[in-house]
Every structure is written in structure tokens, then in C-alpha cells.
Design a protein around this motif. Structure first.
Motif, PDB file in Angstrom:
ATOM      1  N   ARG A 147     -75.392 -24.778 -18.579  1.00  0.00           N
ATOM      2  CA  ARG A 147     -75.736 -25.618 -17.433  1.00  0.00           C
ATOM      3  C   ARG A 147     -74.552 -25.896 -16.518  1.00  0.00           C
ATOM      4  O   ARG A 147     -74.714 -25.855 -15.290  1.00  0.00           O
ATOM      5  CB  ARG A 147     -76.362 -26.926 -17.909  1.00  0.00           C
ATOM      6  N   PRO A 148     -73.330 -26.143 -17.008  1.00  0.00           N
ATOM      7  CA  PRO A 148     -72.241 -26.401 -16.071  1.00  0.00           C
ATOM      8  C   PRO A 148     -71.915 -25.216 -15.177  1.00  0.00           C
ATOM      9  O   PRO A 148     -71.311 -25.386 -14.123  1.00  0.00           O
ATOM     10  CB  PRO A 148     -71.062 -26.724 -17.010  1.00  0.00           C
ATOM     11  N   ARG A 149     -72.302 -23.994 -15.574  1.00  0.00           N
ATOM     12  CA  ARG A 149     -71.948 -22.795 -14.826  1.00  0.00           C
ATOM     13  C   ARG A 149     -73.074 -22.310 -13.916  1.00  0.00           C
ATOM     14  O   ARG A 149     -72.920 -21.329 -13.213  1.00  0.00           O
ATOM     15  CB  ARG A 149     -71.590 -21.668 -15.789  1.00  0.00           C
ATOM     16  N   LEU A 150     -74.243 -22.957 -13.985  1.00  0.00           N
ATOM     17  CA  LEU A 150     -75.410 -22.461 -13.267  1.00  0.00           C
ATOM     18  C   LEU A 150     -75.724 -23.324 -12.058  1.00  0.00           C
ATOM     19  O   LEU A 150     -75.443 -24.518 -12.051  1.00  0.00           O
ATOM     20  CB  LEU A 150     -76.637 -22.449 -14.185  1.00  0.00           C
ATOM     21  N   PRO A 151     -76.320 -22.707 -11.006  1.00  0.00           N
ATOM     22  CA  PRO A 151     -76.807 -23.520  -9.889  1.00  0.00           C
ATOM     23  C   PRO A 151     -77.794 -24.556 -10.378  1.00  0.00           C
ATOM     24  O   PRO A 151     -78.479 -24.370 -11.386  1.00  0.00           O
ATOM     25  CB  PRO A 151     -77.490 -22.488  -8.982  1.00  0.00           C
ATOM     26  N   ARG A 152     -77.903 -25.670  -9.672  1.00  0.00           N
ATOM     27  CA  ARG A 152     -78.760 -26.776 -10.093  1.00  0.00           C
ATOM     28  C   ARG A 152     -80.194 -26.324 -10.304  1.00  0.00           C
ATOM     29  O   ARG A 152     -80.854 -26.724 -11.253  1.00  0.00           O
ATOM     30  CB  ARG A 152     -78.705 -27.895  -9.048  1.00  0.00           C
ATOM     31  N   ARG A 153     -80.707 -25.436  -9.443  1.00  0.00           N
ATOM     32  CA  ARG A 153     -82.113 -25.032  -9.558  1.00  0.00           C
ATOM     33  C   ARG A 153     -82.357 -24.203 -10.822  1.00  0.00           C
ATOM     34  O   ARG A 153     -83.470 -24.145 -11.330  1.00  0.00           O
ATOM     35  CB  ARG A 153     -82.533 -24.231  -8.328  1.00  0.00           C
ATOM     36  N   VAL A 154     -81.290 -23.557 -11.341  1.00  0.00           N
ATOM     37  CA  VAL A 154     -81.450 -22.803 -12.574  1.00  0.00           C
ATOM     38  C   VAL A 154     -81.260 -23.708 -13.785  1.00  0.00           C
ATOM     39  O   VAL A 154     -82.027 -23.687 -14.737  1.00  0.00           O
ATOM     40  CB  VAL A 154     -80.447 -21.633 -12.629  1.00  0.00           C
ATOM     41  N   SER A 155     -80.232 -24.548 -13.756  1.00  0.00           N
ATOM     42  CA  SER A 155     -79.972 -25.396 -14.918  1.00  0.00           C
ATOM     43  C   SER A 155     -81.096 -26.386 -15.161  1.00  0.00           C
ATOM     44  O   SER A 155     -81.263 -26.888 -16.270  1.00  0.00           O
ATOM     45  CB  SER A 155     -78.651 -26.140 -14.741  1.00  0.00           C
ATOM     46  N   ARG A 160     -75.508 -15.641 -21.750  1.00  0.00           N
ATOM     47  CA  ARG A 160     -74.924 -15.536 -20.414  1.00  0.00           C
ATOM     48  C   ARG A 160     -75.233 -14.168 -19.793  1.00  0.00           C
ATOM     49  O   ARG A 160     -75.531 -14.060 -18.607  1.00  0.00           O
ATOM     50  CB  ARG A 160     -73.409 -15.746 -20.479  1.00  0.00           C
ATOM     51  N   ASP A 161     -75.148 -13.128 -20.639  1.00  0.00           N
ATOM     52  CA  ASP A 161     -75.443 -11.790 -20.144  1.00  0.00           C
ATOM     53  C   ASP A 161     -76.908 -11.680 -19.722  1.00  0.00           C
ATOM     54  O   ASP A 161     -77.239 -11.051 -18.714  1.00  0.00           O
ATOM     55  CB  ASP A 161     -75.124 -10.761 -21.228  1.00  0.00           C
ATOM     56  N   LEU A 162     -77.800 -12.333 -20.494  1.00  0.00           N
ATOM     57  CA  LEU A 162     -79.217 -12.316 -20.139  1.00  0.00           C
ATOM     58  C   LEU A 162     -79.450 -13.024 -18.812  1.00  0.00           C
ATOM     59  O   LEU A 162     -80.224 -12.558 -17.964  1.00  0.00           O
ATOM     60  CB  LEU A 162     -80.037 -12.978 -21.241  1.00  0.00           C
ATOM     61  N   VAL A 163     -78.778 -14.153 -18.606  1.00  0.00           N
ATOM     62  CA  VAL A 163     -78.926 -14.876 -17.345  1.00  0.00           C
ATOM     63  C   VAL A 163     -78.465 -14.011 -16.180  1.00  0.00           C
ATOM     64  O   VAL A 163     -79.133 -13.926 -15.139  1.00  0.00           O
ATOM     65  CB  VAL A 163     -78.138 -16.204 -17.386  1.00  0.00           C
ATOM     66  N   ALA A 164     -77.346 -13.333 -16.355  1.00  0.00           N
ATOM     67  CA  ALA A 164     -76.848 -12.468 -15.293  1.00  0.00           C
ATOM     68  C   ALA A 164     -77.811 -11.316 -15.024  1.00  0.00           C
ATOM     69  O   ALA A 164     -78.034 -10.919 -13.869  1.00  0.00           O
ATOM     70  CB  ALA A 164     -75.471 -11.935 -15.670  1.00  0.00           C
ATOM     71  N   LEU A 165     -78.384 -10.783 -16.087  1.00  0.00           N
ATOM     72  CA  LEU A 165     -79.309  -9.656 -15.943  1.00  0.00           C
ATOM     73  C   LEU A 165     -80.628 -10.085 -15.332  1.00  0.00           C
ATOM     74  O   LEU A 165     -81.233  -9.370 -14.535  1.00  0.00           O
ATOM     75  CB  LEU A 165     -79.540  -9.038 -17.323  1.00  0.00           C
ATOM     76  N   ALA A 166     -81.085 -11.284 -15.678  1.00  0.00           N
ATOM     77  CA  ALA A 166     -82.409 -11.737 -15.238  1.00  0.00           C
ATOM     78  C   ALA A 166     -82.425 -12.222 -13.800  1.00  0.00           C
ATOM     79  O   ALA A 166     -83.457 -12.160 -13.131  1.00  0.00           O
ATOM     80  CB  ALA A 166     -82.900 -12.866 -16.148  1.00  0.00           C
ATOM     81  N   ARG A 167     -81.257 -12.737 -13.330  1.00  0.00           N
ATOM     82  CA  ARG A 167     -81.245 -13.398 -12.013  1.00  0.00           C
ATOM     83  C   ARG A 167     -82.393 -14.418 -11.988  1.00  0.00           C
ATOM     84  O   ARG A 167     -83.396 -14.233 -11.280  1.00  0.00           O
ATOM     85  CB  ARG A 167     -81.380 -12.387 -10.885  1.00  0.00           C
ATOM     86  N   PRO A 168     -82.263 -15.504 -12.724  1.00  0.00           N
ATOM     87  CA  PRO A 168     -83.436 -16.262 -13.162  1.00  0.00           C
ATOM     88  C   PRO A 168     -84.127 -17.122 -12.120  1.00  0.00           C
ATOM     89  O   PRO A 168     -85.024 -17.881 -12.474  1.00  0.00           O
ATOM     90  CB  PRO A 168     -82.873 -17.131 -14.285  1.00  0.00           C
ATOM     91  N   TRP A 169     -83.757 -17.068 -10.889  1.00  0.00           N
ATOM     92  CA  TRP A 169     -84.502 -17.846  -9.912  1.00  0.00           C
ATOM     93  C   TRP A 169     -85.212 -16.905  -8.954  1.00  0.00           C
ATOM     94  O   TRP A 169     -84.718 -15.802  -8.686  1.00  0.00           O
ATOM     95  CB  TRP A 169     -83.559 -18.809  -9.162  1.00  0.00           C
ATOM     96  N   PRO A 170     -86.378 -17.263  -8.461  1.00  0.00           N
ATOM     97  CA  PRO A 170     -87.120 -18.498  -8.752  1.00  0.00           C
ATOM     98  C   PRO A 170     -87.876 -18.394 -10.073  1.00  0.00           C
ATOM     99  O   PRO A 170     -88.081 -17.309 -10.589  1.00  0.00           O
ATOM    100  CB  PRO A 170     -88.106 -18.584  -7.582  1.00  0.00           C
ATOM    101  N   ALA A 171     -88.318 -19.534 -10.586  1.00  0.00           N
ATOM    102  CA  ALA A 171     -89.092 -19.542 -11.825  1.00  0.00           C
ATOM    103  C   ALA A 171     -90.468 -18.937 -11.567  1.00  0.00           C
ATOM    104  O   ALA A 171     -91.162 -19.346 -10.639  1.00  0.00           O
ATOM    105  CB  ALA A 171     -89.253 -20.975 -12.326  1.00  0.00           C
ATOM    106  N   PRO A 172     -90.898 -17.942 -12.373  1.00  0.00           N
ATOM    107  CA  PRO A 172     -92.221 -17.339 -12.155  1.00  0.00           C
ATOM    108  C   PRO A 172     -93.344 -18.317 -12.472  1.00  0.00           C
ATOM    109  O   PRO A 172     -93.256 -19.090 -13.430  1.00  0.00           O
ATOM    110  CB  PRO A 172     -92.243 -16.158 -13.131  1.00  0.00           C
TER     111      PRO A 172
END
Length: 458
Positions: free
Chosen positions: A104-112, A135-147
Motif C-alpha cells: 500500500r505505501p508504494r501504490l497509488p491511492r486508487r489501487v491501495s 509486487r511483480d503481479l501488480v506490475a504485470l496486472a496494471r491493476p486499475w481500474p477495478a473490473p
């Protein structure tokens, strides 16, 4: 190229604590994992986003229903390979925290923000390798926006479970998806419960034999009043009237089932013997009945309401009347308070459905005043039934999709295939419990040797 598949394989092996049991193919064309057997196809980053925003079973289910995850090869084999690992790990002592929590400290607010609702494997997240893999999964997923969840997911329910209104909504979600769709899956018998198999049986023959077994256990004869609770598409009611001359009242909360069942009754000329009602079993007031069949219905009742269910059926029977309760069971938990409804089943298949151990069911029936006279386990029979339904669905796949949606067809395919493995491995059971409302002097009216179940009608 992102080398997505090797990165996903490394993550899976870190979180699973062992080698990847299946091969993965990612959207970039890369593959990783054992070369033999079925392939899990990750069709896009959205599948990963679903698992990040809703880690665990529900995220995987959403990805499957939406078509973000698919399988090339034998679905049963893939599930069996994966389930073997997951079932060994499903007794985690503490509720799991978020996959995104450590980041969470490393992620944008909308992701955390997703960390507040996610769930994942708690013990592993304390490990540096696991944190690096996530962390690698987060980078790979580009997790925003939430589906958004797939359209086939049940609407959020409010208020207490198992009120009449909420039960109607839950039943409608499961059963009112189109009678034509169910015909493609269930076949001409339109029986949506465990069949009774003998070597060489067809699905249709095994379902006929199950209905006949229930009638014989209940000792039905011409003129007997039978209440069929949760009558489905009318198959039990029709069999009891046609083959045994019983006068049957069938009740269901599904309007589509009632319309279908009433047409079958009319087509067979049995309207003088069979009445199909859209009615909650709690509202049936025209007892006493000679017998009650409850086949695949009690799973919808709920643990908190089960004693009332048993008492209601007891009150509807005459002294000496018989109840045949056909119900899926689960093994008992070491701490029953820890039991949780399966997320996928609750969201996509049977909203508010609950399973109980067979011992709990027997105990509740006895507390309601029944004398339990026989319990027959049919676990292997349900595995065969589910495999037959999956085969029919896959055979009629294009029709099933056209009649409902691709997502709905995938729900039923996954649910039935996974359930078949559950029955085969003994993680699910199904039992027919025969109980009697004994007469005042204790006379059950049953023969000394019960398992003959009487002769079949000529």
C-alpha cells in the motif's frame, strides 16, 4: 514481450509452496509449467486485476465466468491437479489479509484502496519472496481500474437470510435462467438431483430409478397424498402419480419451473392427480399428508432455519407418515462456527445455500419428532450424475450459450465439474434419510426388513 507466463508461474509456485501443477499460457503467447496435460489460458491482464482486487476463489471465479481464464484440454484433469494442492491448504487458522496490503505505501491511492476488501494467504505474505512475487503481479496486472463483476453474479442481498422474500430471490437466481437451458443440461428427465446408477445405466434410466427408489421408500400406493417440497420441473410428482397412483401436491418458488411442470402434467393427462403450486413450504396448510418427498431442496433452508423446516414437515404428516429427505452433505468442521459458505457457489450458483453434515441433519429431524429409520449414502452416484450433466452441457454448448449467456454456461460447467471432483474425493456427500412420524403408541408401520423397499408396481 512481457514474459508473462514465466512470471505468473513463479508467483503461483511461491504462493502455493510447490511446483506448478498445470501449464500456463499468457496473453503474450508465452508458456510455462509442465508440458503435459491441460493448459490454463490467461487471456489478458484483466484476469490478474480480478485476482488482485478480489483475491482467492471469488476473483478466480469472476475471471472464469468473464472468459478471462479458459482451459485447453480436460477441465476435470486441470481442476483435479489444482484442487489437490488447494485442499491440502484449506485449513488456514486465520482469515487471510490483502494481497495488496504490504504494497500500500508504494501504490497509488486508487489501487491501495483495494487492500481493504481483498483476501489472500496470510502466512505466505510475511515472506520476502512472496512480497516480491506480489509486487511483480501488480506490475504485470496494471491493476486499475477495478473490473466490474460479471453480469451473472447474484445481486447483493440485504437483510436476514432465509426470509420468504430473500428465498424467492435466491431460488429465482438459480432456477429461472430458462427451462430450455436446463433441458440441454439435464436431458428429458428434467431431474436436477443425484441419479441412482447401476452398471450400464443411461442418465435417463438412472434418474427414473432414483424417482422410483424414492416412491418405494415412501411406500406409495394409489390414493396416498404426497407433498413434494421443492418439486422442480415436476418429475417426481409425475412419476408418483403415473406409476403409483398417488395424489401429489408439488410446491416450488420458481415461476418458470411451475409453468413447465404444469404443462407436463396437462400433457400427460394427470391434472386430476397432480397440483403444482408456486408456494413456500412454510405456507402449506392443507395437511395431513401420507408422505413427503424433499429432494435437493433442504440445502436452501439454512442452518438457522432447519429445525423449523423439520417441524413444519413433521406437522404436515399424519401419524405413521413418511419423509424422504434427499440432501447434499459436507464433512463436519472441528469448529462448526468456522464454517463459511463457498464464495463461488454463493455468488453464482446457490445464493444463501448452506450445507450441513449428515449427522446434523439426522439430529434436527429427531429433535422435530421424527424417528429416523434409514440413511443411504449416494456419494459416488452424484459424481456420475454431474459428469453426465457436464458432458451434456459441453455437447450442447452453443445452444446453451445462445439460450442464456456464455458466462452462465461457464458458471454451470465449472460448478458441476468441481462438484463432481468434490463427491469423488469425499469432500461432499449426498444422503437419503427416511424418517417416520410415529403413531402415539410408537407404531412405525414399517416392515421388519426395510431395505427391500417393497416390490415395484406391475
Amino acid at each position: 514481450m512481457t514474459d508473462a507466463a514465466p512470471r505468473l508461474a513463479a508467483l503461483a509456485e511461491t504462493l502455493l509452496g510447490g511446483p506448478l501443477p498445470v501449464r500456463i499460457r499468457a496473453w503474450d503467447g508465452t508458456e510455462a509449467g509442465p508440458p503435459d496435460g491441460p493448459v490454463l489460458v490467461v487471456r489478458g491482464r484483466r484476469a490478474l486485476r480480478r485476482m488482485l482486487w478480489k483475491p482467492g476463489e471469488l476473483g478466480l471465479a469472476r475471471a472464469w465466468v468473464a472468459g478471462d481464464l479458459t482451459v485447453e484440454g480436460d477441465l476435470f484433469e486441470l481442476l483435479d491437479r489444482v484442487a489437490g494442492l488447494l485442499w491440502q491448504r484449506d485449513r488456514e487458522p486465520a482469515p487471510p489479509p490483502s494481497l495488496l496490503g504490504p504494497l500500500r505505501p508504494r501504490l497509488p491511492r486508487r489501487v491501495s484502496a483495494a487492500a481493504d476488501t481483498a483476501a489472500a494467504a496470510a502466512a505466505l505474505l510475511g515472506d520476502a519472496d512472496a512480497r516480491g512475487a506480489v509486487r511483480d503481479l501488480v506490475a504485470l496486472a496494471r491493476p486499475w481500474p477495478a473490473p466490474a463483476p460479471p453480469a451473472e453474479e447474484a445481486a447483493r442481498r440485504g437483510g436476514p437470510r432465509h426470509t420468504r422474500g430473500r428465498d424467492r430471490q435466491a431460488i429465482s437466481h438459480h432456477y429461472d435462467v430458462g427451462n430450455d437451458f436446463y433441458e440441454r443440461v439435464l436431458g428429458p428427465s428434467m431431474v436436477y438431483s443425484c441419479a441412482y446408477w447401476t452398471p450400464g445405466s443411461t442418465l435417463e434410466g438412472a434418474q427414473h430409478d432414483k424417482l422410483d427408489l424414492v416412491c418405494r421408500k415412501l411406500g406409495l400406493k394409489p390414493g396416498d397424498r404426497l407433498l413434494d417440497v421443492g418439486c422442480g420441473w415436476g418429475s417426481m410428482a409425475l412419476h408418483a402419480a403415473r406409476e403409483y397412483g398417488a395424489r401429489v401436491t408439488g410446491v416450488t418458488l420458481s415461476r418458470e419451473q411451475a409453468v413447465y411442470a404444469r404443462k407436463r402434467v396437462a400433457d400427460e393427462g394427470l391434472a386430476d392427480l397432480v397440483e403444482i403450486r408456486i408456494q413456500d413450504y412454510r405456507d402449506v396448510k392443507d395437511g395431513p399428508y401420507d408422505a413427503i418427498s424433499s429432494i435437493g431442496m433442504a440445502e436452501h433452508v439454512g442452518a438457522d432455519r432447519y429445525r423449523d423446516y423439520a417441524r413444519t414437515l413433521h406437522a404436515l404428516l399424519r401419524p405413521g407418515g413418511l419423509l424422504l429427505n434427499h440432501q447434499i452433505a459436507r464433512p463436519p468442521e472441528a469448529d462448526e462456527a468456522a464454517y463459511r459458505v463457498d464464495e463461488f457457489i454463493d455468488a453464482y450458483v446457490f445464493p444463501d445455500g448452506e450445507l450441513s453434515p449428515v449427522g446434523t441433519t439426522v439430529g434436527e429431524l429427531e429433535r422435530a419428532g421424527f424417528e429416523v429409520r434409514d440413511v443411504e449414502a449416494l456419494r459416488e452416484h452424484y459424481a456420475l450424475t454431474l459428469r453426465a450433466w457436464v458432458a451434456r452441457l459441453e455437447e450442447h454448448w452453443d445452444e446453451a450459450v445462445a439460450l442464456t449467456s456464455a458466462g452462465r454456461a461457464r458458471v454451470w460447467q465449472l460448478y458441476m465439474a468441481a462438484s463432481a471432483l468434490g463427491f469423488e474425493r469425499g469432500r461432499l456427500g449426498v444422503n437419503q434419510v427416511l424418517a417416520v412420524r410415529s403413531a402415539a403408541r410408537g407404531d412405525s408401520g414399517l416392515p421388519l426388513r426395510l431395505r427391500t423397499w417393497g416390490a415395484q408396481p406391475a
